[in-house]
Design an enzyme around this catalytic site. Sequence first.
Site: not given
Length: 382
Positions: A172, A99, A197, A46
């Site tokens: 973004d 978005y 993406k 982590r």
Amino acid sequence: MKFATRAIHAGYERDATTHAVMPPIYQTSIFSYDHLGDEQPFCYSRSGNPTRAALEANVAALEGMKYGLAFGSGMAAIDSVLRAMLKPGDEIIAVADCYGGAYRLLTRLYQPSGVIVTFADLASDPGQLNALISERTRLVWLESPTNPLLNIVDLERVASICRARGVPTAIDNTFASPYLQSPRDFGIDIIVHSATKYLGGHSDVLLGVACVDDDALFQQMKLVQNSAGAVAGPQDSFLVLRGIKTLHLRMQRHEENAGRIAEWLQGQPAVEKVIYPGLASHPQHALARRQMRGFGGIVTIYLRDNSRAAAARVADRLQLFALGESLGGVESIVNHSATMSHGSMPAEVKAACGIREGMLRLSIGIEDADDLIDDLTRALAD
């Protein structure tokens, strides 16, 4: 090194023992210590994992930034930026047609917790920031091109205004990818990607990345990443690293196909409007040419029949275009933004932005363009 070389080599030196060309997948939760009190780079996955670290360094190099942080999704990456920078009473100014997932995060989680959220059309009027920024403003959030309307924000002008007022900027950069746009060159402080993406490129992974230069901000975001634990796993990190090695080749084909299809769509009777930054008809075409190295693989269309039924009829007829939520894969995807990617936006907000029922967002893949045009011809026929 130029982009293609960095995409393949940055962030990883071949393993000294095995000389593995690709970063190994360190599928382990813990790393042992030789002695109590030792300092070592990895202890618990982590907090840090060698496969994830290679990806973080790779994307940071592609964006020209010092630091990268990889998360379990693009939304987790966005959330890490907001958590690191905002507290109740602070304000964020966000591009209006962002978005849908970012809109939901801001309005349904951050706004109720006391963060002031202001949406503004920063593409058509970036100068309004001079009046909007207040003593409470802590961040300006951008997309360019925006999702799904492909509006282009003047990054240099926005960054200049914000820098003069001491307000950081974040973008973004998913739609452009680092191959087509380098926001840091225009003064943007934080760059976020949904690596699901274009970076991954094969519709087989969920992952997000955030890149920064500022040492203090990196440490704060690293604290969020480690404490909240929404980290990218080693297998997913490996898949994105693999995808990035062909990013420059794929983006060239995405753009080539998208440009040709956008031109063709302009002559189709069933299509009222084609939105693509590479078209001379796009209102910010000149700006896109100035701040991007290409126009990307997303084409948005308004059907003349502005109804959900018409959009459904076209989507259902398509055979090569998959109907889906995502974008940026090697395969072509059609998205009905009003009910899918932006389904969480209130109807009046969608209407104000221009997200219509008869609108479709096309993620143009790397198939043969002739086959994609044939598919669209059948779908758009009376």
